[in-house]
Design a protein around this motif. Structure first.
Motif, short mmCIF file in Angstrom:
data_model
loop_
_atom_site.label_atom_id
_atom_site.label_comp_id
_atom_site.label_asym_id
_atom_site.label_seq_id
_atom_site.Cartn_x
_atom_site.Cartn_y
_atom_site.Cartn_z
N GLU A 182 -45.71 -37.42 -55.34
CA GLU A 182 -46.68 -38.04 -56.23
C GLU A 182 -47.01 -37.16 -57.42
O GLU A 182 -48.01 -37.36 -58.10
CB GLU A 182 -47.94 -38.41 -55.44
CG GLU A 182 -47.64 -39.48 -54.41
CD GLU A 182 -48.78 -39.70 -53.44
OE1 GLU A 182 -49.81 -39.01 -53.56
OE2 GLU A 182 -48.63 -40.57 -52.58
N ARG A 183 -46.18 -36.14 -57.66
CA ARG A 183 -46.25 -35.23 -58.80
C ARG A 183 -47.51 -34.36 -58.80
O ARG A 183 -47.95 -33.88 -59.84
CB ARG A 183 -46.16 -35.99 -60.13
CG ARG A 183 -44.98 -36.92 -60.26
CD ARG A 183 -43.66 -36.25 -60.21
NE ARG A 183 -43.40 -35.43 -61.39
CZ ARG A 183 -42.43 -34.54 -61.47
NH1 ARG A 183 -41.63 -34.35 -60.46
NH2 ARG A 183 -42.26 -33.84 -62.55
N THR A 184 -48.09 -34.13 -57.63
CA THR A 184 -49.23 -33.22 -57.51
C THR A 184 -48.69 -31.82 -57.23
O THR A 184 -47.82 -31.66 -56.37
CB THR A 184 -50.15 -33.66 -56.37
OG1 THR A 184 -50.57 -35.01 -56.60
CG2 THR A 184 -51.37 -32.77 -56.27
N ARG A 194 -41.87 -36.58 -46.36
CA ARG A 194 -41.28 -36.74 -47.70
C ARG A 194 -40.85 -35.38 -48.23
O ARG A 194 -41.37 -34.35 -47.83
CB ARG A 194 -42.32 -37.37 -48.63
CG ARG A 194 -42.77 -38.73 -48.13
CD ARG A 194 -43.74 -39.39 -49.06
NE ARG A 194 -45.03 -38.72 -49.06
CZ ARG A 194 -46.07 -39.13 -49.77
NH1 ARG A 194 -45.96 -40.18 -50.53
NH2 ARG A 194 -47.21 -38.49 -49.72
N ARG A 238 -56.81 -41.33 -50.61
CA ARG A 238 -55.49 -41.00 -51.18
C ARG A 238 -55.34 -39.48 -51.31
O ARG A 238 -54.30 -38.92 -50.98
CB ARG A 238 -55.33 -41.68 -52.53
CG ARG A 238 -53.98 -41.48 -53.15
CD ARG A 238 -53.80 -42.41 -54.34
NE ARG A 238 -52.51 -42.17 -54.94
CZ ARG A 238 -52.35 -41.50 -56.07
NH1 ARG A 238 -53.38 -41.02 -56.71
NH2 ARG A 238 -51.14 -41.33 -56.57
N GLN A 243 -52.64 -37.03 -49.41
CA GLN A 243 -51.79 -36.08 -50.14
C GLN A 243 -51.93 -34.67 -49.55
O GLN A 243 -50.95 -33.97 -49.36
CB GLN A 243 -52.17 -36.04 -51.62
CG GLN A 243 -51.63 -37.16 -52.44
CD GLN A 243 -52.05 -36.99 -53.89
OE1 GLN A 243 -53.09 -36.41 -54.20
NE2 GLN A 243 -51.23 -37.51 -54.78
N ASP A 285 -45.26 -32.42 -54.82
CA ASP A 285 -44.94 -33.48 -53.87
C ASP A 285 -44.40 -34.70 -54.62
O ASP A 285 -44.26 -34.68 -55.85
CB ASP A 285 -46.15 -33.83 -53.00
CG ASP A 285 -47.33 -34.36 -53.78
OD1 ASP A 285 -47.19 -34.64 -55.00
OD2 ASP A 285 -48.42 -34.51 -53.20
#
Length: 195
Positions: free
Chosen positions: A137-139, A77, A33, A37, A135
């Protein structure tokens, strides 16, 4: 009197092996994962250009004090919450200059960012040094404009909390463990999000 049956040695080895394989699977899943990312974030390109005209997208520009920051998102994205990290200033800090909120997938955006052509003292001229974005996914990622490298911003909440507790205990000693004393000395303040 009843005795507890703890099973046999092969049963214990089987249980330990099953638990180990579940932990290894979870670790492999988390690693894959993170790799996905990073691959997605690496498809966001950022660079600085000197404006060649006095107008950029219909806005007049002072060529001495501004540069154009281009962000090209080739990922599948969108990216959010873009900031240009400008600096260093006279105190060697970098300030966050807000950019657009979203750069959609497959699009390019241009932003005017402040730039100082002349340095003050021993420091280099203050200008855009990095781009920070998030991004889906809030990273949070930081793209270093000078080196062209991508870094993941780590959340260090536990580390910071432990450091604050260590300072508090070293300053006040054993009284720091008394909750009434802590509330009286360092009352908890809610952050003001309107600033």
């Amino acid at each position: 009197m009843t005795t507890t049956d703890w099973g046999s040695v092969p049963t214990w080895f089987s249980a330990i092996g099953t638990t180990g394989s579940l932990l290894a699977t979870a670790g492999i899943f988390a690693r894959d994962r993170r790799k996905d990312q990073r691959t997605d974030a690496a498809r966001v390109a950022c660079w600085i250009e000197t404006p060649s005209a006095y107008e950029v997208d219909g806005v007049s520009v002072d060529l001495e004090t501004h540069r154009v920051l281009r962000v090209h998102n080739t990922a599948d994205r969108p990216v959010f919450d873009l900031f240009a990290l400008i600096g260093p200033d006279s105190t060697r800090w970098y300030r966050r200059h807000p950019l657009d909120h979203v750069v959609p997938a497959g699009e390019q955006a241009s932003f005017l960012v402040p730039f100082e052509p002349y340095s003050s003292g021993s420091l280099p001229p203050s200008g855009p040094a990095a781009v920070e974005f998030r991004d889906v996914e809030r990273t949070t990622w930081v793209y270093d404009l000078e080196a062209g490298t991508l870094h993941r911003r780590r959340k260090r909440r536990v580390h910071n909390w432990l450091r604050i507790q260590q300072k508090f205990v070293s300053e006040f000693g054993w009284k720091a463990f008394d909750l009434r004393f802590r509330r009286r000395v360092a009352p908890h303040k809610r952050p003001d999000w309107r600033k």
